[in-house]
Design a protein around this motif. Structure first.
Motif, PDB file in Angstrom:
ATOM      1  N   GLU A 168       2.726   8.971  -4.103  1.00  0.00           N
ATOM      2  CA  GLU A 168       1.426   8.339  -3.978  1.00  0.00           C
ATOM      3  C   GLU A 168       0.490   8.839  -5.067  1.00  0.00           C
ATOM      4  OE1 GLU A 168      -0.043   9.073  -0.093  1.00  0.00           O
ATOM      5  OE2 GLU A 168       1.517   7.906   0.921  1.00  0.00           O
ATOM      6  N   ARG A 169      -0.531   8.037  -5.363  1.00  0.00           N
ATOM      7  CA  ARG A 169      -1.493   8.403  -6.394  1.00  0.00           C
ATOM      8  C   ARG A 169      -2.213   9.690  -6.030  1.00  0.00           C
ATOM      9  NH1 ARG A 169      -6.349   4.319  -7.674  1.00  0.00           N
ATOM     10  NH2 ARG A 169      -6.910   4.971  -5.558  1.00  0.00           N
TER      11      ARG A 169
ATOM     12  N   PHE B  28       4.113  13.252 -12.351  1.00  0.00           N
ATOM     13  CA  PHE B  28       4.397  11.820 -12.216  1.00  0.00           C
ATOM     14  C   PHE B  28       3.115  11.059 -12.491  1.00  0.00           C
ATOM     15  CE2 PHE B  28       3.321  13.403  -7.986  1.00  0.00           C
ATOM     16  CZ  PHE B  28       2.285  12.556  -7.611  1.00  0.00           C
ATOM     17  N   THR B  29       3.250   9.758 -12.586  1.00  0.00           N
ATOM     18  CA  THR B  29       2.096   8.869 -12.726  1.00  0.00           C
ATOM     19  C   THR B  29       2.187   7.805 -11.642  1.00  0.00           C
ATOM     20  OG1 THR B  29       1.931   9.219 -15.110  1.00  0.00           O
ATOM     21  CG2 THR B  29       0.889   7.236 -14.222  1.00  0.00           C
ATOM     22  N   ALA B  30       1.120   7.635 -10.890  1.00  0.00           N
ATOM     23  CA  ALA B  30       1.092   6.633  -9.826  1.00  0.00           C
ATOM     24  C   ALA B  30      -0.307   6.028  -9.774  1.00  0.00           C
ATOM     25  CB  ALA B  30       1.456   7.247  -8.479  1.00  0.00           C
TER      26      ALA B  30
ATOM     27  N   SER C 258      15.340   2.613 -10.041  1.00  0.00           N
ATOM     28  CA  SER C 258      14.689   3.818  -9.556  1.00  0.00           C
ATOM     29  C   SER C 258      15.496   4.443  -8.428  1.00  0.00           C
ATOM     30  CB  SER C 258      13.280   3.501  -9.052  1.00  0.00           C
ATOM     31  OG  SER C 258      12.485   2.973 -10.081  1.00  0.00           O
TER      32      SER C 258
ATOM     33  N   GLU D  24       8.372   6.213  -3.683  1.00  0.00           N
ATOM     34  CA  GLU D  24       7.695   6.674  -4.894  1.00  0.00           C
ATOM     35  C   GLU D  24       6.476   7.509  -4.498  1.00  0.00           C
ATOM     36  OE1 GLU D  24       6.858   3.721  -7.760  1.00  0.00           O
ATOM     37  OE2 GLU D  24       8.872   2.851  -7.721  1.00  0.00           O
TER      38      GLU D  24
END
Length: 451
Positions: A321-322, A433-435, A314, A319
């Motif tokens: 956050e949700r 994105f997916t988190a 990565s 990354e």
């Protein structure tokens, strides 16, 4: 009361896997981008069918690869299309037969059925070679029909041909000859019953959808079409398979032609349509055959990383956050519907929407302006090789939207070498994105010659 088909569209993603990468003798495989899933592709196909202010009786989303379990995925499609709250949105999941169920429901009660799938096969497998990603949508309503559904016949049979554990990303198929033997009699019996019920001796166009490649290879011996016998142009595409194949037939059918659509999955369903004179002025804007010829190559390793079949390093950046539910709900019309506000007093357009005009200071005197079907011009852009992205570099652009409004959006399916200030772009619904198991959906810009 029955409803006629008043609109249709198919959508094939931009990317292609080369024949050499997956062991094909020729051609390529249609694959969705990393930020596309069954929800975003359904929005794309359905958005080409229903316009602003449209109100189908219901919305059905058929898919074998839902973005969420235990949550209605059709509600995101509903929000992105800007449909009224009173329109039912429901998922139909499982197999290609789910799409046929949606067609029957929409034709009998009125509604929009969208089918979309991202088909994933293990590297080197038949599913990888013979599958394809895509979406299609059909709208049945009370307007002037482009085609009428004359008859539907179904046969159900229980046998093991294709299956997938609900927690697995890839599936399995039994030895193809066994499935072909089971399907042969079902296809012939069901199609004959449907044609007899419609009062048609032989259809002008016969379309066959089936996950068994041995059956697809024999399409011309199993079905008879006076003008054509066809299958899906992208291989098996799950729940989208029969609808994508049907859109291809609608692209070439003449007024008065009959189309026999046969979907053989865990049994067989046969539908007979008659095309009307309205087809000449209501075909989809870009034919399926044209979409199939267009494409942008993607490296095989990149594709495997997109599908989670290999793990690449990565970016060395935090990354995301949700995404949180409360702010997403508050901004639903902006986040899903890409709707801004325009001041009634001075005409200034705001993106994202606001209550107080930044130009004249007027409060709560705004009208909503949907932007998703408009176009825009790139004012400036940046190519970021350091930002977190599943497919770097990330390209972001400041865009002036036709009719007013300026915003910054990520560019989907970007080709930085062809991007320039002044370039024209359109807009597409994608996954940012997916988190934490939460998908963060929003709109992106697409270079005007990219789709």
């Amino acid at each position: 009361m029955s409803y006629g088909l008043i609109g249709y569209a198919g959508y094939l993603p931009r990317y292609r896997l080369g024949a050499a990468d997956i062991g094909l003798r020729g051609g390529d495989r249609v694959v969705a981008s990393y930020d596309e899933d069954s929800t975003t592709m359904a929005v794309k196909a359905a958005g080409m069918v229903v316009g602003p202010g449209s109100r189908p009786e219901a919305l059905y989303l058929a898919t074998t690869t839902p973005a969420y379990a235990d949550k209605t995925n059709a509600s995101a499609v509903h929000a992105a299309l800007g449909l009224p709250a009173g329109v039912l949105a429901a998922d139909l999941a499982g197999t290609a037969r789910s799409a046929i169920a949606g067609v029957v429901a929409a034709a009998s009660g009125g509604g929009l059925v969208a089918a979309a799938d991202v088909r994933v096969g293990r590297p080197g497998s038949s599913d990888e070679k013979a599958g394809g990603d895509g979406a299609a949508a059909l709208w049945f309503g009370a307007g002037e029909p482009i085609a009428e559904l004359l008859a539907v016949r179904s046969l159900t049979a229980e046998f093991l041909d294709r299956w997938r554990d609900p927690t697995a990303g890839t599936g399995w198929q039994w030895e193809e000859r066994f499935g072909a033997e089971q399907y042969t009699d079902l296809i012939r019996s069901c199609s004959r019953a449907a044609l007899d019920a419609a009062g048609v001796a032989d259809a002008d166009h016969a379309v066959l959808a089936c996950p068994n490649t041995a059956v697809i290879k024999r399409a011309a011996t199993l079905l008879k079409g006076q003008k054509s016998v066809s299958t899906s142009p992208i291989g098996h595409s799950g729940a989208a398979d029969p609808l994508i194949a049907l859109t291809g037939a609608l692209d070439i059918a003449d007024p008065g032609d009959t189309i026999l659509l046969v979907s053989a999955v865990d049994g067989c369903d046969a539908l007979v349509f008659r095309v009307t004179d309205a087809i000449t002025t209501h075909r989809q804007k870009v034919p399926l055959s044209t979409q199939r010829r267009q494409g942008q190559p993607v490296p095989y390793l990149t594709y495997l990383a997109w599908r989670g079949l290999v793990e690449r390093e990565s970016p060395r950046r935090p990354e995301p956050e949700r995404a949180a539910a409360p702010p997403a709900a508050r901004a639903q019309r902006w986040k899903f519907g890409f709707a801004g506000t325009r001041c009634v007093r001075c005409g200034f357009t705001h993106l994202p929407p606001v209550r107080v005009c930044r130009s004249c200071g007027t409060t709560d005197d705004m009208i909503e302006v949907p932007m998703g079907r408009l176009a825009g011009t790139v004012v400036t852009y940046t190519v970021d090789h350091l930002a977190f992205s599943p497919s770097p570099p990330m390209v972001q652009a400041v865009i002036d939207i036709d009719g007013g409004g300026r915003c910054t959006l990520e560019v989907a399916d970007a080709r930085p070498e062809q991007l320039a200030v002044g370039a024209r772009v359109r807009f597409t619904f994608r996954r940012l994105f997916t988190a934490g198991g939460v998908h963060d959906y929003f709109w992106k810009a697409v270079q005007d010659n990219a789709e």
